[in-house]
Design a protein around this motif. Structure first.
Motif, PDB file in Angstrom:
ATOM      1  N   UNK A   1      61.951 -27.188   9.806  1.00 12.07           N
ATOM      2  CA  UNK A   1      60.956 -26.877  10.838  1.00 12.07           C
ATOM      3  C   UNK A   1      59.684 -27.693  10.618  1.00 12.07           C
ATOM      4  N   UNK A   2      59.286 -27.854   9.364  1.00  7.89           N
ATOM      5  CA  UNK A   2      58.096 -28.663   9.058  1.00  7.89           C
ATOM      6  C   UNK A   2      58.307 -30.102   9.545  1.00  7.89           C
ATOM      7  N   UNK A   3      59.529 -30.620   9.346  1.00  7.51           N
ATOM      8  CA  UNK A   3      59.819 -31.990   9.783  1.00  7.51           C
ATOM      9  C   UNK A   3      59.703 -32.143  11.303  1.00  7.51           C
ATOM     10  N   UNK A   4      59.911 -31.040  12.045  1.00  5.51           N
ATOM     11  CA  UNK A   4      59.831 -31.104  13.516  1.00  5.51           C
ATOM     12  C   UNK A   4      58.416 -30.896  14.046  1.00  5.51           C
ATOM     13  N   UNK A   5      57.502 -30.395  13.213  1.00  3.08           N
ATOM     14  CA  UNK A   5      56.154 -30.038  13.672  1.00  3.08           C
ATOM     15  C   UNK A   5      55.130 -30.962  13.028  1.00  3.08           C
ATOM     16  N   UNK A   6      54.559 -31.858  13.842  1.00  9.70           N
ATOM     17  CA  UNK A   6      53.731 -32.920  13.286  1.00  9.70           C
ATOM     18  C   UNK A   6      52.390 -32.423  12.751  1.00  9.70           C
ATOM     19  N   UNK A   7      52.007 -31.202  13.061  1.00 14.23           N
ATOM     20  CA  UNK A   7      50.740 -30.693  12.515  1.00 14.23           C
ATOM     21  C   UNK A   7      50.930 -29.970  11.193  1.00 14.23           C
ATOM     22  N   UNK A   8      52.164 -30.003  10.648  1.00 11.53           N
ATOM     23  CA  UNK A   8      52.430 -29.334   9.377  1.00 11.53           C
ATOM     24  C   UNK A   8      53.001 -30.333   8.369  1.00 11.53           C
ATOM     25  N   UNK A   9      52.783 -30.028   7.100  1.00 12.84           N
ATOM     26  CA  UNK A   9      53.360 -30.874   6.051  1.00 12.84           C
ATOM     27  C   UNK A   9      53.837 -29.989   4.903  1.00 12.84           C
ATOM     28  N   UNK A  10      54.897 -30.413   4.252  1.00 12.42           N
ATOM     29  CA  UNK A  10      55.406 -29.646   3.118  1.00 12.42           C
ATOM     30  C   UNK A  10      54.634 -30.059   1.867  1.00 12.42           C
ATOM     31  N   UNK A  11      53.897 -29.105   1.285  1.00 17.96           N
ATOM     32  CA  UNK A  11      53.066 -29.420   0.126  1.00 17.96           C
ATOM     33  C   UNK A  11      53.835 -29.264  -1.181  1.00 17.96           C
ATOM     34  N   UNK A  12      54.649 -28.215  -1.284  1.00 16.90           N
ATOM     35  CA  UNK A  12      55.395 -27.979  -2.523  1.00 16.90           C
ATOM     36  C   UNK A  12      56.473 -26.940  -2.289  1.00 16.90           C
ATOM     37  N   UNK A  13      57.533 -27.026  -3.110  1.00 18.72           N
ATOM     38  CA  UNK A  13      58.578 -26.003  -3.132  1.00 18.72           C
ATOM     39  C   UNK A  13      58.534 -25.331  -4.497  1.00 18.72           C
ATOM     40  N   UNK A  14      58.633 -24.020  -4.515  1.00 20.38           N
ATOM     41  CA  UNK A  14      58.653 -23.259  -5.765  1.00 20.38           C
ATOM     42  C   UNK A  14      59.998 -22.566  -5.908  1.00 20.38           C
ATOM     43  N   UNK A  15      60.512 -22.571  -7.129  1.00 22.98           N
ATOM     44  CA  UNK A  15      61.837 -22.005  -7.362  1.00 22.98           C
ATOM     45  C   UNK A  15      61.861 -21.247  -8.681  1.00 22.98           C
ATOM     46  N   UNK A  16      62.758 -20.245  -8.755  1.00 20.77           N
ATOM     47  CA  UNK A  16      62.936 -19.553 -10.036  1.00 20.77           C
ATOM     48  C   UNK A  16      63.966 -20.262 -10.908  1.00 20.77           C
ATOM     49  N   UNK A  17      64.680 -21.229 -10.271  1.00 21.24           N
ATOM     50  CA  UNK A  17      65.617 -22.027 -11.062  1.00 21.24           C
ATOM     51  C   UNK A  17      64.835 -23.098 -11.828  1.00 21.24           C
TER      52      UNK A  17
ATOM     53  N   UNK B   1      59.249 -37.263  -1.831  1.00 17.18           N
ATOM     54  CA  UNK B   1      57.902 -37.253  -2.404  1.00 17.18           C
ATOM     55  C   UNK B   1      57.190 -35.902  -2.327  1.00 17.18           C
ATOM     56  N   UNK B   2      57.968 -34.822  -2.349  1.00 11.39           N
ATOM     57  CA  UNK B   2      57.350 -33.495  -2.392  1.00 11.39           C
ATOM     58  C   UNK B   2      57.745 -32.840  -3.709  1.00 11.39           C
ATOM     59  N   UNK B   3      56.761 -32.317  -4.461  1.00 12.33           N
ATOM     60  CA  UNK B   3      57.071 -31.748  -5.767  1.00 12.33           C
ATOM     61  C   UNK B   3      57.793 -30.406  -5.682  1.00 12.33           C
ATOM     62  N   UNK B   4      58.684 -30.183  -6.649  1.00 15.28           N
ATOM     63  CA  UNK B   4      59.314 -28.873  -6.831  1.00 15.28           C
ATOM     64  C   UNK B   4      58.791 -28.305  -8.145  1.00 15.28           C
ATOM     65  N   UNK B   5      58.188 -27.118  -8.067  1.00 17.91           N
ATOM     66  CA  UNK B   5      57.623 -26.488  -9.260  1.00 17.91           C
ATOM     67  C   UNK B   5      58.353 -25.190  -9.563  1.00 17.91           C
TER      68      UNK B   5
END
Lengths: 328, 328
Positions: free
Chosen positions: B20-36, B47-51
């Protein structure tokens, strides 16, 4: 606290608001205003005064919100900005092309008075507009479709009545099933005017009129019929009265769109209405927004608003906690 | 200004938000967080960090709104109130019965931090809830109907997988056409559970399993299947993979009601969804509300909200003037 509602104009919409007030226990009808002689106007609610429209301002402190039931062609462009100087107002202004201009005028007036004016309320504009907005916000990569009907178009019925030899007429706008199905199937068709709707006319001719000429005059009428497949049925005055005295309407708003990194998934959102009475449904919507107008005003809001600006919860007499428990 | 979005949890919903972020030009993916272990999580956006989830708070100033993609059973009751201390948040909490309790917890947390938390976003709860609210506010004297499907129920598929001798399974919830038609016709039927939906199961049995026993175990399972007409089809693992790997869903919200001084006119409002991908549509809705959360926060709002509280215009990147011109 009971919301005291005034009605400006007592035609189909005015009578509809009156019915809606009777169904909503948090609202009461405070007064009806008319441009006719008030003594000639009989309303359905006992013990409610009918005043001349010219006397409305004198009653402003008895009314929490004034519902403007005039027409979009000449009444509302004048009335809504004018009455917004004295009242919270709601109208059903439906000339889509000039909504921005109407909004600006009402906004200027209501900002100065500190009142709230909600414009263009009903189902199109209104609930259909809301569904176009929600659909566009959710399915960004998509296409909008609006179909109207099956229902009576007052404007087209009037146009037929102006044809020479026509005594009375009723025109139904009918969506084309095969077009509707193609949209529902996610085919995203490009549809011409003719492919989306047909027009079905029931015509009472004057004695001795030239029926072939009437049919031709209707079918070739620019803007109204020339771009459509039109069917003309000649019927008697009795048949018109018996079979076509209702004012049904309805329609469909469909958003067809794609999601996924490569648009690999398709989705269809469809909103539809099937209405026995166009004016009564329209006014049921208006009453809910009249409630919202008063609530916004009590919170200190002012200026013009549309259905896009109103939090849905404001339409309901229930509290936020009740709504979350019962409807979320 | 671009809206910087963080994703907490990278399963079906997390991947959907990313699309959805890729379809909406006013949004950007800043980071993904995971328990893995973050190094094992491959995302689709370059180029988006996974923390690791434990490090989320350290990145709070890089994120305008955190979308919580956990489950309603155990994740969200903890996560939403916790992260609302540090972030504007949106979740899709969908346990209807405990929404009020969840709301109160998120509200307390977000009021203290001055953040905005929008809960229970998606299509049910979400768009279906909105349509129940609008329908109730407009047609006061009426009846609500919700049908789900045709679509995959993850909970019912999981229940079948726990049956002895079952290797894998997929369960479809299917609305009963005759019930749907009766509602659409304004008959206002009283419908039992069995009359509203059927359940269709595709089951891969283990080698040598007792098929009759499996079928009986499924059909008699309390809560999940006993109250429904259930059909069980045994298929191969290949067939399951080939024909049933999608996650389609959808459904219908219908409000049937009457207006007029004597309830003489009937009206039907119908909202329906036909979705190729349940998680991608859900997250498309969530993204629109993430936009609204940031806008509300920037205006000084705080606390928990639901779809009922959000003015529709806040879901769109367009200005009020653009929306009035294009969609009203």
């Amino acid at each position: 606290m009971t919301i005291r509602i005034g009605i400006m104009g007592y035609g189909n919409l005015g009578r509809g608001i009156e019915c809606a007030i009777a169904q909503n226990s948090d609202t009461t009808l405070a007064a009806v205003f008319t441009r006719r002689n008030p003594e000639t106007v009989k309303i359905q609610t006992p013990n409610v005064p009918v005043y001349h429209a010219d006397d409305a301002i004198a009653h402003k402190d008895e009314i929490d919100v004034l519902v403007l039931c005039g027409g979009s062609a000449t009444d509302l462009p004048e009335q809504t900005p004018y009455y917004a100087k004295y009242f919270n107002v709601v109208d059903s202004y439906d000339t889509h092309a000039t909504i921005p201009e109407h909004f600006e005028k009402v906004d200027a007036s209501a900002r100065q008075s500190g009142k709230v004016g909600i414009i263009s309320v009903g189902w199109d504009p209104g609930m259909f507009s809301l569904n176009r907005l929600y659909g566009n916000a959710i399915l960004v990569d998509g296409k909008d479709y609006t179909f109207w009907g099956k229902g009576v178009s007052q404007g087209h019925s009037d146009a037929i009545r102006r044809v020479k030899g026509v005594k009375d007429a009723r025109q139904y706008t009918v969506p084309v099933d095969v077009a509707l199905e193609a949209v529902r199937n996610g085919e995203n068709p490009e549809l011409t005017t003719r492919e989306k709707h047909t027009r079905v006319c029931y015509v009472v001719a004057e004695d001795g009129a030239d029926l072939a000429q009437i049919e031709n005059d209707i079918k070739t009428m620019p803007n109204y019929f020339a771009d459509y497949d039109t069917t003309v049925h000649f019927i008697t005055e009795e048949e018109l009265k018996r079979d076509h005295s209702g004012i049904p309407h309805g329609g469909f708003v469909i958003r067809s769109g794609k999601t996924g990194m490569n648009g690999e998934n398709s989705h269809i959102i469809e909103y539809s209405l099937k209405l026995d009475s166009n004016p009564e449904f329209t006014t049921a919507v208006i009453l809910a927004y009249a409630r919202a107008a008063v609530r916004l005003y009590n919170e200190g809001a002012k200026g013009a608003k549309t259905v896009f600006d109103i939090p849905p919860a404001y339409l309901s007499p229930k509290s936020g906690a009740e709504l979350r428990k019962e409807l979320l």
